[in-house]
Design a protein around this motif. Structure first.
Motif, mmCIF file in Angstrom:
data_model
loop_
_atom_site.group_PDB
_atom_site.id
_atom_site.type_symbol
_atom_site.label_atom_id
_atom_site.label_comp_id
_atom_site.label_asym_id
_atom_site.label_seq_id
_atom_site.Cartn_x
_atom_site.Cartn_y
_atom_site.Cartn_z
ATOM 1 N N LEU A 178 21.035 32.038 0.644
ATOM 2 C CA LEU A 178 21.908 30.936 1.051
ATOM 3 C C LEU A 178 21.764 29.784 0.055
ATOM 4 N N PHE A 210 25.511 33.706 -0.256
ATOM 5 C CA PHE A 210 26.367 32.804 0.501
ATOM 6 C C PHE A 210 26.179 31.375 0.001
ATOM 7 N N THR A 212 26.430 27.113 1.030
ATOM 8 C CA THR A 212 26.495 26.068 2.034
ATOM 9 C C THR A 212 26.356 24.723 1.328
ATOM 10 N N ALA A 219 23.873 24.368 7.383
ATOM 11 C CA ALA A 219 23.137 25.641 7.383
ATOM 12 C C ALA A 219 23.056 26.203 8.799
ATOM 13 N N LYS A 222 26.330 27.883 9.488
ATOM 14 C CA LYS A 222 26.560 29.087 8.682
ATOM 15 C C LYS A 222 25.756 30.290 9.184
ATOM 16 N N ILE A 226 26.410 35.017 9.355
ATOM 17 C CA ILE A 226 25.660 35.783 8.342
ATOM 18 C C ILE A 226 24.685 36.742 9.017
ATOM 19 N N PHE A 235 15.983 35.236 4.968
ATOM 20 C CA PHE A 235 16.896 34.271 4.363
ATOM 21 C C PHE A 235 16.151 33.558 3.237
ATOM 22 N N CYS A 237 16.514 30.539 0.943
ATOM 23 C CA CYS A 237 17.333 29.323 0.975
ATOM 24 C C CYS A 237 17.092 28.477 -0.273
#
Length: 326
Positions: A178, A210, A212, A219, A222, A226, A235, A237
């Protein structure tokens, strides 16, 4: 206490005190007299007022995209700390992530006879290049790199690589990355590029990318789509703020971290250590980067040579948010 009063107590001319305060040449004996009076009286020079009159100011303008950021605040602490030690004053201009205001701030600071400008940049546009070309003031970028300017950057790409390597080593195969807009080269491009290099040769890896914003609330919004669509085990990030949003969203759904979902971030924000579970992250040394930026801008102001790019280091901090699957 005025300059005239300082001059009278020191037994020197007012112009001599003014010359001393502005960094001009005075004899060693006179310098000691003035310093003694300043020490005894506790006189604090008005840096801003003196700078407006002087040809060469001692004020450094720092333009920041937002103030409610751990990275920004720590960087500013480092900048201010070093500038104070070297008799420079910090003037902060906040743009609230508005590029128009950012460009306006460049011209505004230059009109205030600023000695130098530090820009905590998210992106450099043609308008930035035009503004910096026109103002004839030393400029230093922090966080972004551009071949036109001197800069202090974080080792974003290598940090991304180390995060990727660690995630793979823990046996994660279904990964959701992300990130943020690629207009932000450091966070949006370099961190992702480093991560991609680390996972490139693991053929069993299934990575979905992805995008954001930098906002925690975005987040959170989102996350559900997902997670439901791809069912990742982790994830990754692009910032700690995004990681905090994912953590919040996951816990709102009753997921246990890291048993049901693992999470990593970038930044090393203090809150990532305090919360439960604490978040695995790439810790950037923002205060130290601020000190490096202040050192470099002072050198540029004084026409001293510096490296075109100065790289601030990082460390991978392993905490409780990543499950070992293998």
């Amino acid at each position: 206490m005025t300059i005239a009063e300082i001059a009278k107590l020191a037994g020197v001319a007012k112009s001599t005190v003014s010359r001393y305060l502005n960094g001009g040449s005075v004899s060693e004996n006179t310098k000691l007299k003035i310093e003694q009076v300043i020490k005894e009286t506790g006189y604090v020079p008005n840096t801003f007022a003196r700078s407006l009159k002087a040809k060469k100011t001692s004020i450094v303008g720092t333009i920041v995209p937002r103030l409610n950021s751990y990275a920004t605040s720590q960087t500013l602490i480092g900048i201010d700390e070093h500038l104070r030690e070297n008799n420079y004053q910090l003037l902060i201009s906040n743009t609230s992530q508005d590029l128009n205001r950012e460009v306006e701030s460049i011209y505004s600071l230059a009109n205030q006879k600023i000695a130098g400008i530090i820009l905590l940049a998210t992106q450099i546009t043609d308008r930035h290049l035009e503004a910096f070309d026109k103002i004839n003031v030393p400029v230093l970028l922090v966080g972004q790199q551009n071949h036109h300017f001197y800069s202090v950057i974080h080792n974003d790409e290598h940090a991304g690589y180390e995060i990727g390597k660690y995630v793979i080593s823990q046996g994660h195969k279904k990964i959701a990355y992300l990130g943020v807009t690629e207009e932000d080269i450091a966070v949006g491009v370099k961190r992702k590029r480093g991560f991609q290099k680390a996972v490139r040769y693991d053929n069993e890896c299934e990575v979905h990318y992805f995008e954001t914003s930098f906002k925690l609330t975005e987040a959170i919004k989102k996350f559900p789509a997902i997670f439901e669509t791809y069912k990742p085990s982790i994830f990754v990030c692009a910032t700690d703020n995004i990681a905090l949003g994912v953590l919040k969203a996951a816990q709102m759904r009753g997921l246990k971290i890291p048993k049901d979902l693992s999470i990593t971030g970038f930044g090393g924000y203090e809150v990532t250590e305090i919360i439960h579970p604490s978040i695995t992250t790439a810790n950037f040394f923002y205060k130290e980067a601020g000190i490096l930026a202040a050192k470099n801008i002072v050198k540029l102001i004084n026409n001293e040579e510096i490296e075109k790019v100065t790289v601030s280091n990082f460390e991978l901090i392993i905490r409780d948010s990543v499950d070992k699957l293998n």
